[in-house]
Design a protein around this motif. Structure first.
Motif, PDB file in Angstrom:
ATOM      1  N   ALA A   1       0.745  -0.929   0.185  1.00  0.00           N
ATOM      2  CA  ALA A   1       0.233  -0.053  -0.076  1.00  0.00           C
ATOM      3  C   ALA A   1       0.836   1.122  -0.009  1.00  0.00           C
ATOM      4  O   ALA A   1       1.961   1.202   0.756  1.00  0.00           O
ATOM      5  CB  ALA A   1      -0.891   0.055   1.116  1.00  0.00           C
ATOM      6  N   ALA A   2       0.364   2.202  -0.728  1.00  0.00           N
ATOM      7  CA  ALA A   2       1.295   3.449  -0.811  1.00  0.00           C
ATOM      8  C   ALA A   2       1.085   4.299   0.503  1.00  0.00           C
ATOM      9  O   ALA A   2       1.994   5.068   0.918  1.00  0.00           O
ATOM     10  CB  ALA A   2       0.739   4.419  -2.067  1.00  0.00           C
ATOM     11  N   THR A   3       0.144   4.076   1.295  1.00  0.00           N
ATOM     12  CA  THR A   3      -0.296   4.949   2.531  1.00  0.00           C
ATOM     13  C   THR A   3      -0.783   3.866   3.424  1.00  0.00           C
ATOM     14  O   THR A   3      -1.833   3.742   3.697  1.00  0.00           O
ATOM     15  CB  THR A   3      -1.007   5.988   2.447  1.00  0.00           C
ATOM     16  OG1 THR A   3      -2.381   5.636   1.630  1.00  0.00           O
ATOM     17  CG2 THR A   3      -0.672   7.238   1.398  1.00  0.00           C
ATOM     18  N   PRO A   4       0.292   3.131   4.088  1.00  0.00           N
ATOM     19  CA  PRO A   4      -0.219   2.261   5.190  1.00  0.00           C
ATOM     20  C   PRO A   4      -0.538   2.894   6.267  1.00  0.00           C
ATOM     21  O   PRO A   4      -0.183   4.130   6.395  1.00  0.00           O
ATOM     22  CB  PRO A   4       0.976   1.219   5.547  1.00  0.00           C
ATOM     23  CG  PRO A   4       2.460   2.039   4.841  1.00  0.00           C
ATOM     24  CD  PRO A   4       1.546   2.934   3.879  1.00  0.00           C
ATOM     25  N   PRO A   5      -1.252   2.614   7.308  1.00  0.00           N
ATOM     26  CA  PRO A   5      -1.844   1.421   7.347  1.00  0.00           C
ATOM     27  C   PRO A   5      -3.108   1.206   6.721  1.00  0.00           C
ATOM     28  O   PRO A   5      -3.942   2.018   6.437  1.00  0.00           O
ATOM     29  CB  PRO A   5      -1.835   1.052   8.838  1.00  0.00           C
ATOM     30  CG  PRO A   5      -2.239   2.205   9.468  1.00  0.00           C
ATOM     31  CD  PRO A   5      -1.493   3.302   8.709  1.00  0.00           C
ATOM     32  N   THR A   6      -3.475   0.098   6.423  1.00  0.00           N
ATOM     33  CA  THR A   6      -5.031  -0.353   5.511  1.00  0.00           C
ATOM     34  C   THR A   6      -5.607  -1.464   6.379  1.00  0.00           C
ATOM     35  O   THR A   6      -4.858  -1.815   7.080  1.00  0.00           O
ATOM     36  CB  THR A   6      -4.648  -0.555   3.936  1.00  0.00           C
ATOM     37  OG1 THR A   6      -4.082  -1.764   4.080  1.00  0.00           O
ATOM     38  CG2 THR A   6      -3.891   0.233   3.221  1.00  0.00           C
ATOM     39  N   CYS A   7      -6.781  -1.700   5.918  1.00  0.00           N
ATOM     40  CA  CYS A   7      -7.497  -2.842   6.725  1.00  0.00           C
ATOM     41  C   CYS A   7      -7.072  -4.002   5.967  1.00  0.00           C
ATOM     42  O   CYS A   7      -7.658  -5.208   6.410  1.00  0.00           O
ATOM     43  CB  CYS A   7      -8.878  -2.562   6.630  1.00  0.00           C
ATOM     44  SG  CYS A   7      -9.578  -1.081   7.386  1.00  0.00           S
TER      45      CYS A   7
END
Length: 166
Positions: free
Chosen positions: A134-140
């Motif tokens: 992901a380019a911008t962690p955190p994700t779900c």
């Protein structure tokens, strides 16, 4: 003239023919015997990969138990929290795991499995692309890659799983 047996010339010709044919047959037989260990080692690697994946999936999604709906409060930095393998308590603790030989869930070397390496990678991924970080962690979403390498044949067995915070 007696027709009930073989002459010495006929027997010598049969021996010569066998001498010409047998090395070719034996080559394929020996190759088959040599390659018969490869499926057994592949099965062992699959067993090790499945065991590690099940261990990882049995842990919590994140060390923070109350994750919000966008997962923005999840742990951003993945990896072990300076704890030993026996105290790994969430999925991201396994990020960067690399053991030669493989280790069990208590962190002890599995000496019966010399010739194999054990690796795990955990990354945040976006719902739109589950194969890239992901380019911008955190994700779900966390993508888990378990890799077992047979060092005798350099064959990799990869298992991939996706875990969500829901």
């Amino acid at each position: 003239m007696n027709k009930k047996g073989f002459t010495l010339i006929e027997i010598v010709m049969v021996i010569v023919l066998f001498g010409i044919i047998m090395p070719g047959i034996m080559f394929y037989f020996m190759q088959g015997v040599k390659d018969s260990a490869i499926p057994q080692r592949r099965t062992t690697a699959i067993f090790l990969a499945e065991a590690l994946m099940e261990e990882i999936k049995s842990k919590r999604w994140d060390k923070i138990t109350a994750i919000n709906s966008t997962c923005s409060n999840a742990t951003a930095v993945l990896g072990s929290d300076a704890e030993g393998r026996s105290t790994y308590d969430d999925i991201d603790d396994f990020h960067g795991l690399s053991n030669i030989p493989p280790q069990n869930s208590q962190g002890a070397n599995m000496t019966d499995y010399q010739g194999f390496t054990q690796q795990a990678t955990v990354i945040y991924v976006d719902a739109a692309d589950l194969n890239a970080a992901a380019a911008t962690p955190p994700t779900c979403y966390k993508r888990i890659l378990v890799r077992i390498t047979d060092t005798t044949s350099n064959e990799n067995i990869d298992l991939v799983s996706l875990m969500t915070s829901y």
